[in-house]
Motif scaffolding. Structure first.
Motif, PDB file in Angstrom:
ATOM      1  N   UNK A   1       0.849  -1.188   0.000  1.00  0.00           N
ATOM      2  CA  UNK A   1       0.000   0.000   0.000  1.00  0.00           C
ATOM      3  C   UNK A   1       0.885   1.239   0.000  1.00  0.00           C
ATOM      4  N   UNK A   2       0.605   2.224  -0.852  1.00  0.00           N
ATOM      5  CA  UNK A   2       1.401   3.451  -0.860  1.00  0.00           C
ATOM      6  C   UNK A   2       1.336   4.154   0.499  1.00  0.00           C
ATOM      7  N   UNK A   3       2.433   4.768   0.861  1.00  0.00           N
ATOM      8  CA  UNK A   3       2.519   5.432   2.171  1.00  0.00           C
ATOM      9  C   UNK A   3       1.468   6.523   2.325  1.00  0.00           C
ATOM     10  N   UNK A   4       1.205   7.249   1.252  1.00  0.00           N
ATOM     11  CA  UNK A   4       0.235   8.341   1.330  1.00  0.00           C
ATOM     12  C   UNK A   4      -1.161   7.806   1.635  1.00  0.00           C
ATOM     13  N   UNK A   5      -1.562   6.734   0.982  1.00  0.00           N
ATOM     14  CA  UNK A   5      -2.873   6.138   1.224  1.00  0.00           C
ATOM     15  C   UNK A   5      -2.945   5.566   2.634  1.00  0.00           C
ATOM     16  N   UNK A   6      -1.875   4.887   3.066  1.00  0.00           N
ATOM     17  CA  UNK A   6      -1.852   4.321   4.418  1.00  0.00           C
ATOM     18  C   UNK A   6      -2.026   5.418   5.471  1.00  0.00           C
ATOM     19  N   UNK A   7      -1.276   6.502   5.311  1.00  0.00           N
ATOM     20  CA  UNK A   7      -1.379   7.604   6.267  1.00  0.00           C
ATOM     21  C   UNK A   7      -2.756   8.235   6.266  1.00  0.00           C
ATOM     22  N   UNK A   8      -3.356   8.386   5.079  1.00  0.00           N
ATOM     23  CA  UNK A   8      -4.681   8.997   4.982  1.00  0.00           C
ATOM     24  C   UNK A   8      -5.731   8.154   5.693  1.00  0.00           C
ATOM     25  N   UNK A   9      -5.638   6.816   5.555  1.00  0.00           N
ATOM     26  CA  UNK A   9      -6.614   5.941   6.196  1.00  0.00           C
ATOM     27  C   UNK A   9      -6.515   6.021   7.719  1.00  0.00           C
ATOM     28  N   UNK A  10      -5.304   6.008   8.238  1.00  0.00           N
ATOM     29  CA  UNK A  10      -5.121   6.085   9.693  1.00  0.00           C
ATOM     30  C   UNK A  10      -5.577   7.445  10.210  1.00  0.00           C
ATOM     31  N   UNK A  11      -5.219   8.497   9.501  1.00  0.00           N
ATOM     32  CA  UNK A  11      -5.630   9.858   9.879  1.00  0.00           C
ATOM     33  C   UNK A  11      -7.159   9.964   9.909  1.00  0.00           C
ATOM     34  N   UNK A  12      -7.801   9.494   8.860  1.00  0.00           N
ATOM     35  CA  UNK A  12      -9.243   9.643   8.714  1.00  0.00           C
ATOM     36  C   UNK A  12     -10.011   8.848   9.763  1.00  0.00           C
ATOM     37  N   UNK A  13      -9.625   7.583   9.972  1.00  0.00           N
ATOM     38  CA  UNK A  13     -10.361   6.766  10.936  1.00  0.00           C
ATOM     39  C   UNK A  13     -10.147   7.264  12.363  1.00  0.00           C
ATOM     40  N   UNK A  14      -8.947   7.733  12.683  1.00  0.00           N
ATOM     41  CA  UNK A  14      -8.703   8.295  14.025  1.00  0.00           C
ATOM     42  C   UNK A  14      -9.521   9.560  14.239  1.00  0.00           C
ATOM     43  N   UNK A  15      -9.595  10.399  13.203  1.00  0.00           N
ATOM     44  CA  UNK A  15     -10.419  11.604  13.300  1.00  0.00           C
ATOM     45  C   UNK A  15     -11.879  11.237  13.486  1.00  0.00           C
ATOM     46  N   UNK A  16     -12.358  10.206  12.764  1.00  0.00           N
ATOM     47  CA  UNK A  16     -13.762   9.805  12.863  1.00  0.00           C
ATOM     48  C   UNK A  16     -14.115   9.352  14.268  1.00  0.00           C
ATOM     49  N   UNK A  17     -13.212   8.617  14.911  1.00  0.00           N
ATOM     50  CA  UNK A  17     -13.458   8.165  16.287  1.00  0.00           C
ATOM     51  C   UNK A  17     -13.648   9.356  17.225  1.00  0.00           C
ATOM     52  N   UNK A  18     -12.807  10.371  17.087  1.00  0.00           N
ATOM     53  CA  UNK A  18     -12.907  11.537  17.971  1.00  0.00           C
ATOM     54  C   UNK A  18     -14.133  12.383  17.654  1.00  0.00           C
ATOM     55  N   UNK A  19     -14.518  12.448  16.387  1.00  0.00           N
ATOM     56  CA  UNK A  19     -15.759  13.158  16.037  1.00  0.00           C
ATOM     57  C   UNK A  19     -16.938  12.489  16.736  1.00  0.00           C
ATOM     58  N   UNK A  20     -17.006  11.165  16.644  1.00  0.00           N
ATOM     59  CA  UNK A  20     -18.095  10.432  17.290  1.00  0.00           C
ATOM     60  C   UNK A  20     -18.058  10.593  18.797  1.00  0.00           C
ATOM     61  N   UNK A  21     -16.865  10.608  19.372  1.00  0.00           N
ATOM     62  CA  UNK A  21     -16.750  10.751  20.829  1.00  0.00           C
ATOM     63  C   UNK A  21     -17.326  12.082  21.303  1.00  0.00           C
ATOM     64  N   UNK A  22     -17.002  13.159  20.605  1.00  0.00           N
ATOM     65  CA  UNK A  22     -17.504  14.476  21.013  1.00  0.00           C
ATOM     66  C   UNK A  22     -19.010  14.563  20.782  1.00  0.00           C
TER      67      UNK A  22
END
Length: 491
Positions: A1-22
């Motif tokens: 998996x390209x590094x850019x795609x890997x980083x985007x997936x981790x960034x996005x899912x971590x952000x989604x968890x915090x959005x839901x938490x708030x």
């Protein structure tokens, strides 16, 4: 998996968890209120989900080809994110109460699974990124940092922007939909034949069904602001009466034709003070800490013509709602200043007011920073030498908060009185209390006579009787004011 795609997936899912938490705080508020315990339960449940998801996601990545699980994780995680809406509403309407058990249960039902599933994405992506053991530290460290940055992004964007510009359901639909769409796009990229179409189709159906179900159940909010779930209803026994409910609390009652009609006992108790302070009908300069339905400012406007009232209201949406549905008409003599009352109080001039009224609530609790010695010293500063501070509060159980607030008032003001029915004064039942503080003697007899004249069962205590009521109550300070715990014991 390209590094850019890997980083985007981790960034996005971590952000989604915090959005839901708030957003969980807003979803739970109509059922359990907004207290420190509410956010403690939500944070604990989401952290448990993150811990479980990260652990199990790592084990799964070692046992199963991560190319077969990554897209389903995004889709199923998004589906359960959308499902949090109907799940919280169904269980919240089941009458679970508002204590710690109900808070943790509601948070678990709504947010444990999406937090766990989305947190499993990070170790899955790590597995896809690793090509040799020599780069393990760099890959894990880089993706962990991106996950943390994503969480920060989700926190700041949600807390500072999203909740102030949109209701909670569209935000959740947007986040869940984006996760599902990402999984569907990623599916063919990671080898379509290796994924389970049945699982993915079921997750999409779950998401669509959850969205439809949440619409059928409906929101308990007529208006959802950044701070409150608000609704206004017509009193069936009084066509001109309007009831304002904020989260799970019956907050204010206003008669559109007769603002002097005070429906709630706390408002009647406050009237005992207002009608016996200074000669009847004399205009006053009044500062209100908390607006809500603006019932007391409108009452003073009629009973004491020429009174100047400035209302420190946290939420500008509540001001607009009061203007639209509760008869509020702002003018030079009735002003509203929005924002945190503690901060806005600091901008008020010394000795400007005859009366300060405290009537601010977050759920059933007075926000802790509006209960402390430091706050009261600021109130004392803006009062004239013969000025009076009157606060409305709610407490139950052993009345730990009510007794502590009385002790705090005694620490600042020379004279303190407590107004409540006899059973509450005797600490045998809970409910609303009106507490009055001043640096000049309080006309207790006049307040008691007014209560008798209105057929109210309130009594007034002062001096040694207040000392007895306080008992082992603590003085609340900015360093230590456990208001939520004093109100609701953890046992």
């Amino acid at each position: 998996m390209p590094s850019l795609l890997a980083g985007a997936l981790v960034f996005f899912t971590s952000a989604a968890v915090l959005v839901l938490e708030i957003l969980a705080g807003r979803l739970l508020a109509p059922y359990v209120g907004v207290t420190l315990e509410t956010f403690t339960g939500i944070i604990g449940v989401v952290l448990a989900g993150i811990a479980f998801g990260t652990w199990y996601g790592g084990r799964l990545a070692d046992r199963v080809d991560p190319r077969t699980t990554l897209a389903p994780m995004l889709i199923v995680g998004g589906a359960f994110g959308v499902a949090s809406l109907p799940l919280v509403r169904v269980f919240g309407n089941a009458g679970l109460g508002s204590g710690p058990v109900a808070i943790v249960l509601l948070a678990t039902v709504g947010f444990f699974l999406p937090s766990a599933i989305l947190s499993a994405v990070s170790p899955t992506v790590v597995k896809l990124q690793l090509s040799s053991l020599e780069e393990t530290g760099a890959v894990v460290g880089w993706l962990s940092a991106l996950g943390t940055i994503g969480g920060l992004f989700g926190t700041f964007v949600t807390g500072f922007l999203l909740v102030a510009t949109a209701p909670t359901p569209p935000i959740i639909y947007g986040v869940g939909g984006a996760l599902i769409l990402s999984g569907l796009v990623l599916w063919p990229y990671l080898h379509k034949e290796s994924n389970n179409p049945t699982l993915i189709a079921a997750a999409v159906v779950l998401a669509l069904g959850s969205g439809a179900l949440s619409q059928l159940i409906g929101s308990p909010c007529q208006l959802e602001s950044a701070y409150f779930c608000a609704s206004v209803s017509v009193d069936p026994d009084r066509p001109t009466g309007r009831l304002l409910v904020l989260d799970q609390l019956r907050h204010s009652y206003v008669d559109l034709e007769d603002p002097t009609h005070l429906e709630f006992s706390y408002a009647q108790g406050m009237a005992h003070v207002l009608e016996t302070f200074r000669p009847p009908g004399e205009p006053l300069d009044v500062l209100h800490i908390g607006g809500g339905g603006f019932s007391l400012p409108q009452y003073l406007e009629v009973t004491r013509p020429g009174t100047f009232s400035r209302v420190l209201e946290l939420d500008d949406a509540m001001v607009a709602l009061a203007q639209e549905e509760l008869g509020l008409d702002l003018s030079e003599d009735l002003q509203a200043v929005t924002g945190d009352a503690r901060i806005n109080l600091q901008a008020e001039p010394d000795g400007a007011y005859d009366l300060v009224i405290g009537d601010a609530f977050g759920g059933q609790a007075v926000p802790w920073h509006l209960t402390t010695v430091e706050l009261l010293e600021d109130v004392q500063r803006v009062l004239r030498p013969d000025g009076v501070y009157a606060i409305n509060l709610i407490d139950y159980g052993n009345l730990g908060f009510a007794r502590s607030e009385a002790a705090t008032l005694q620490a600042v003001f020379a004279h303190v009185a407590v107004i409540a029915p006899p059973e509450r004064i005797a600490t045998r039942e809970g409910g609303n209390f009106i507490m009055v503080a001043a640096d000049v003697p309080i006309d207790v007899d006049a307040v008691a006579r007014h209560a008798l004249d209105t057929d109210d069962d309130d009594i007034v205590i002062t001096g040694a009787d207040v000392d007895e009521f306080v008992g082992d109550g603590m003085v609340l300070s900015d360093e230590y004011a456990p208001v939520d715990q004093l109100m609701t014991p953890l046992t």
